[in-house]
Scaffold this motif. Structure first.
Motif, PDB file in Angstrom:
ATOM      1  N   UNK A  62     -39.890  -2.771 -25.687  1.00  0.00           N
ATOM      2  CA  UNK A  62     -40.380  -1.428 -25.998  1.00  0.00           C
ATOM      3  C   UNK A  62     -39.249  -0.414 -26.099  1.00  0.00           C
ATOM      4  N   UNK A  63     -38.091  -0.733 -25.521  1.00  0.00           N
ATOM      5  CA  UNK A  63     -36.950   0.186 -25.528  1.00  0.00           C
ATOM      6  C   UNK A  63     -35.885  -0.200 -26.559  1.00  0.00           C
ATOM      7  N   UNK A  64     -36.171  -1.211 -27.373  1.00  0.00           N
ATOM      8  CA  UNK A  64     -35.130  -1.766 -28.253  1.00  0.00           C
ATOM      9  C   UNK A  64     -34.597  -0.737 -29.245  1.00  0.00           C
ATOM     10  N   UNK A  65     -35.483   0.001 -29.906  1.00  0.00           N
ATOM     11  CA  UNK A  65     -35.010   0.946 -30.919  1.00  0.00           C
ATOM     12  C   UNK A  65     -34.225   2.091 -30.279  1.00  0.00           C
ATOM     13  N   UNK A  66     -34.699   2.599 -29.160  1.00  0.00           N
ATOM     14  CA  UNK A  66     -33.972   3.685 -28.489  1.00  0.00           C
ATOM     15  C   UNK A  66     -32.596   3.216 -28.042  1.00  0.00           C
ATOM     16  N   UNK A  67     -32.507   1.982 -27.536  1.00  0.00           N
ATOM     17  CA  UNK A  67     -31.206   1.461 -27.112  1.00  0.00           C
ATOM     18  C   UNK A  67     -30.308   1.224 -28.317  1.00  0.00           C
ATOM     19  N   UNK A  68     -30.892   0.756 -29.429  1.00  0.00           N
ATOM     20  CA  UNK A  68     -30.109   0.582 -30.661  1.00  0.00           C
ATOM     21  C   UNK A  68     -29.507   1.923 -31.091  1.00  0.00           C
ATOM     22  N   UNK A  69     -30.307   2.983 -31.046  1.00  0.00           N
ATOM     23  CA  UNK A  69     -29.817   4.318 -31.418  1.00  0.00           C
ATOM     24  C   UNK A  69     -28.675   4.738 -30.497  1.00  0.00           C
ATOM     25  N   UNK A  70     -28.838   4.486 -29.198  1.00  0.00           N
ATOM     26  CA  UNK A  70     -27.806   4.882 -28.231  1.00  0.00           C
ATOM     27  C   UNK A  70     -26.513   4.123 -28.481  1.00  0.00           C
ATOM     28  N   UNK A  71     -26.623   2.814 -28.713  1.00  0.00           N
ATOM     29  CA  UNK A  71     -25.430   1.996 -28.944  1.00  0.00           C
ATOM     30  C   UNK A  71     -24.750   2.377 -30.259  1.00  0.00           C
ATOM     31  N   UNK A  72     -25.530   2.669 -31.274  1.00  0.00           N
ATOM     32  CA  UNK A  72     -24.964   3.079 -32.557  1.00  0.00           C
ATOM     33  C   UNK A  72     -24.158   4.368 -32.403  1.00  0.00           C
ATOM     34  N   UNK A  73     -24.682   5.292 -31.614  1.00  0.00           N
ATOM     35  CA  UNK A  73     -23.991   6.569 -31.401  1.00  0.00           C
ATOM     36  C   UNK A  73     -22.758   6.425 -30.520  1.00  0.00           C
ATOM     37  N   UNK A  74     -22.658   5.336 -29.773  1.00  0.00           N
ATOM     38  CA  UNK A  74     -21.546   5.169 -28.832  1.00  0.00           C
ATOM     39  C   UNK A  74     -20.232   4.846 -29.531  1.00  0.00           C
TER      40      UNK A  74
END
Length: 285
Positions: A62-74
């Motif tokens: 359920x958190x995959x897309x939010x974590x993807x966004x966070x990692x992309x921004x990192x």
């Protein structure tokens, strides 16, 4: 996909014997193997998984897309949602297919490094050059009808994020989902780093790179997720009108025939969906 002989049983046969299919989910079953075969399977599996050295982050589905966004921004590389434990195993399997140190393989064969795949992609102009791949469907084999434009154009599933984060049978998010951080500067380079493709009607990785590069330029397409046979792509720009959507759908059909032959059913149905959603889904049988 896997070469070599193990105890009189080919490595691909060994892996097949170690899996039973329940619906669409692969479940390990080692009861068919002799103790020697099981030990060899487990050793191969360990080498296979160890070869996939990219940084891995694991989160609830359920958190995959939010974590993807966070990692992309990192700025630590390009993140790709891989899916469940079984999905990760299939990605590792494809990644190591030509690696003789894992499965034995064909004598003298070596896996292509990402730089070599990316260089090959530079010479490919998508979609015009797709027919240069020997495994591509010939134009006369792409027989999907144009079809009528759907009357309920807005009757599409909402944009819920990457399908790979969810269980295929139930639609519920996986308990845990893996995300790989690839040392790529752009999402369209990801298939090169995963050596993804080149089986059945699925093009080799350089063709995926060329397609994603073209769609990134035209629609801001970004690869979000990929597993053993599926890609989830998010776009920033949708086709402007029906004519553009139909042309795009035809390009997609040549690239991934199953998207219509086993999915949308017609060019117009796919095109209408492209005008309604920011998510593109590709699946190869």
């Amino acid at each position: 996909m896997i070469g070599g002989l193990i105890g009189g049983l080919g490595a691909s046969g060994l892996f097949a014997a170690a899996r039973s299919i329940a619906g669409e989910r692969a479940v390990k079953d080692l009861s068919h193997l002799t103790p020697e075969q099981r030990a060899r399977y487990e050793a191969m599996h360990k080498r296979m998984m160890a070869a996939l050295t990219y940084e891995r982050v694991t989160v609830p589905g359920k958190d995959a897309l939010a974590e993807w966004e966070r990692l992309k921004a990192s700025g630590r590389g390009w993140p790709v949602v891989i899916g469940s434990d079984e999905d990760l195993e299939r990605i590792a399997d494809q990644f190591t297919t030509d690696d003789p140190t894992i499965f034995g393989g064909v004598p003298g064969s070596t896996p292509r490094p990402p730089a070599q795949i990316l260089a090959a992609a530079e010479a490919i102009r998508f979609p015009a050059d797709l027919q240069k791949w020997s495994g591509a469907y010939r134009p006369e084999d792409l027989r999907a009808p144009l079809g009528d434009w759907p009357t309920l154009v807005g009757d599409y599933a909402p944009d819920v994020g990457p399908s790979i984060a969810n269980d295929l049978m139930t639609g519920a998010p996986h308990d845990r989902v893996h995300i790989l951080l690839l040392p790529a500067g752009h999402g369209w380079e990801a298939p090169a780093y995963l050596r993804w493709g080149n089986w059945n009607a699925c093009p080799p990785p350089e063709y995926h790179v060329a397609a994603l590069r073209d769609w990134n330029r035209r629609y801001g397409a970004e690869l979000v997720a990929v597993n053993g046979d599926t890609m989830d792509i998010r776009v920033r720009t949708r086709p402007r009108d029906r004519a553009e959507a139909v042309a795009l759908a035809r390009d997609m059909y040549g690239y991934c025939p199953d998207i219509i032959d086993q999915g949308a059913g017609s060019i117009s149905s796919l095109a209408a969906g492209l005008m309604e959603s920011d998510w593109w889904y590709f699946w190869w049988d």
